[in-house]
Design a protein around this motif. Structure first.
Motif, PDB file in Angstrom:
ATOM      1  N   PHE A  35       0.829  -1.208   0.000  1.00 19.12           N
ATOM      2  CA  PHE A  35       0.000   0.000   0.000  1.00 19.12           C
ATOM      3  C   PHE A  35       0.863   1.257   0.000  1.00 19.12           C
ATOM      4  CE2 PHE A  35      -2.215   3.326   2.390  1.00 19.12           C
ATOM      5  CZ  PHE A  35      -3.377   3.442   1.657  1.00 19.12           C
ATOM      6  N   THR A  38       2.770   1.702  -3.318  1.00 15.73           N
ATOM      7  CA  THR A  38       1.866   2.169  -4.367  1.00 15.73           C
ATOM      8  C   THR A  38       1.502   3.634  -4.148  1.00 15.73           C
ATOM      9  OG1 THR A  38       0.953  -0.066  -4.464  1.00 15.73           O
ATOM     10  CG2 THR A  38      -0.281   1.651  -5.579  1.00 15.73           C
ATOM     11  N   LEU A  39       1.404   4.025  -2.893  1.00 12.90           N
ATOM     12  CA  LEU A  39       1.085   5.414  -2.566  1.00 12.90           C
ATOM     13  C   LEU A  39       2.191   6.357  -3.039  1.00 12.90           C
ATOM     14  CD1 LEU A  39      -1.260   6.787  -1.063  1.00 12.90           C
ATOM     15  CD2 LEU A  39       0.138   6.716   0.989  1.00 12.90           C
ATOM     16  N   GLN A  42       2.647   7.022  -7.678  1.00 13.96           N
ATOM     17  CA  GLN A  42       1.287   7.254  -8.139  1.00 13.96           C
ATOM     18  C   GLN A  42       1.208   7.219  -9.649  1.00 13.96           C
ATOM     19  OE1 GLN A  42      -0.477  10.716  -6.510  1.00 13.96           O
ATOM     20  NE2 GLN A  42       0.003  10.163  -4.412  1.00 13.96           N
ATOM     21  N   SER A  46      -3.515   3.744 -10.044  1.00 15.57           N
ATOM     22  CA  SER A  46      -3.090   3.399  -8.696  1.00 15.57           C
ATOM     23  C   SER A  46      -4.178   3.628  -7.652  1.00 15.57           C
ATOM     24  CB  SER A  46      -1.831   4.159  -8.305  1.00 15.57           C
ATOM     25  OG  SER A  46      -2.097   5.532  -8.179  1.00 15.57           O
ATOM     26  N   LYS A  47      -5.111   4.535  -7.931  1.00 12.94           N
ATOM     27  CA  LYS A  47      -6.186   4.823  -6.971  1.00 12.94           C
ATOM     28  C   LYS A  47      -7.033   3.571  -6.710  1.00 12.94           C
ATOM     29  CE  LYS A  47      -8.873   7.902  -4.802  1.00 12.94           C
ATOM     30  NZ  LYS A  47      -8.515   8.647  -3.644  1.00 12.94           N
ATOM     31  N   LYS A  49      -6.074   0.424  -7.228  1.00 15.03           N
ATOM     32  CA  LYS A  49      -5.230  -0.572  -6.563  1.00 15.03           C
ATOM     33  C   LYS A  49      -5.069  -0.241  -5.083  1.00 15.03           C
ATOM     34  CE  LYS A  49      -0.864  -2.979  -6.730  1.00 15.03           C
ATOM     35  NZ  LYS A  49       0.455  -3.119  -7.273  1.00 15.03           N
ATOM     36  N   LEU A  50      -4.928   1.035  -4.776  1.00 14.15           N
ATOM     37  CA  LEU A  50      -4.820   1.453  -3.386  1.00 14.15           C
ATOM     38  C   LEU A  50      -6.079   1.094  -2.602  1.00 14.15           C
ATOM     39  CD1 LEU A  50      -3.129   4.940  -3.733  1.00 14.15           C
ATOM     40  CD2 LEU A  50      -2.200   2.970  -2.551  1.00 14.15           C
ATOM     41  N   GLN A  51      -7.231   1.326  -3.208  1.00 17.58           N
ATOM     42  CA  GLN A  51      -8.487   1.042  -2.512  1.00 17.58           C
ATOM     43  C   GLN A  51      -8.671  -0.455  -2.286  1.00 17.58           C
ATOM     44  OE1 GLN A  51     -10.478   3.526  -1.220  1.00 17.58           O
ATOM     45  NE2 GLN A  51     -11.260   1.767  -0.139  1.00 17.58           N
ATOM     46  N   THR A  53      -6.270  -2.714  -2.065  1.00 28.89           N
ATOM     47  CA  THR A  53      -5.287  -3.121  -1.065  1.00 28.89           C
ATOM     48  C   THR A  53      -5.734  -2.717   0.327  1.00 28.89           C
ATOM     49  OG1 THR A  53      -3.543  -2.806  -2.711  1.00 28.89           O
ATOM     50  CG2 THR A  53      -2.855  -3.049  -0.440  1.00 28.89           C
ATOM     51  N   LEU A  54      -6.293  -1.509   0.436  1.00 30.47           N
ATOM     52  CA  LEU A  54      -6.785  -1.038   1.733  1.00 30.47           C
ATOM     53  C   LEU A  54      -7.932  -1.913   2.229  1.00 30.47           C
ATOM     54  CD1 LEU A  54      -6.272   1.223   3.785  1.00 30.47           C
ATOM     55  CD2 LEU A  54      -8.091   2.504   2.675  1.00 30.47           C
ATOM     56  N   LEU A  86      -4.362   7.623   2.604  1.00 32.77           N
ATOM     57  CA  LEU A  86      -5.048   7.549   1.316  1.00 32.77           C
ATOM     58  C   LEU A  86      -5.762   8.859   1.003  1.00 32.77           C
ATOM     59  CD1 LEU A  86      -5.890   5.789  -1.102  1.00 32.77           C
ATOM     60  CD2 LEU A  86      -7.880   5.093   0.222  1.00 32.77           C
TER      61      LEU A  86
END
Length: 90
Positions: A35, A38-39, A42, A46-47, A49-51, A53-54, A86
């Motif tokens: 996470f 990826t943060l 960017q 990636s947004k 993928k971040l969500q 993963t979160l 995030l």
């Protein structure tokens, strides 16, 4: 070594619980690293993928809390910190 039947049973139980605890803790740690990486890097996709993963991290934290791997306040603190990280990229 264990001298009676109940002590042998406790050894088996402790081993099972240790492996379960390790699974949850390492999974959360690994996903957190993914996470955060990826943060930093960017990209347009990636947004999403971040969500996802979160969401996985939340799931592991909640299940681990339910099984007493994590204390509830520890899980809540980790979730809040990740959510605030995030929200900074919006």
């Amino acid at each position: 070594m264990a001298n009676n039947k109940s002590a042998r049973k406790r050894i088996v139980t402790n081993k099972r619980n240790r492996l379960q605890n390790r699974y949850y803790k390492t999974s959360v740690r690994t996903l957190t690293k993914v996470f955060l990486k990826t943060l930093e890097d960017q990209t347009p996709e990636s947004k999403e993928k971040l969500q996802t993963t979160l969401n996985l991290i939340y799931s592991f934290l909640d299940k681990g809390t339910k099984k007493n791997v994590f204390h509830k306040n520890t899980a809540a603190r980790q979730k809040a910190r990740l959510a605030s990280r995030l929200s900074t990229i919006s």
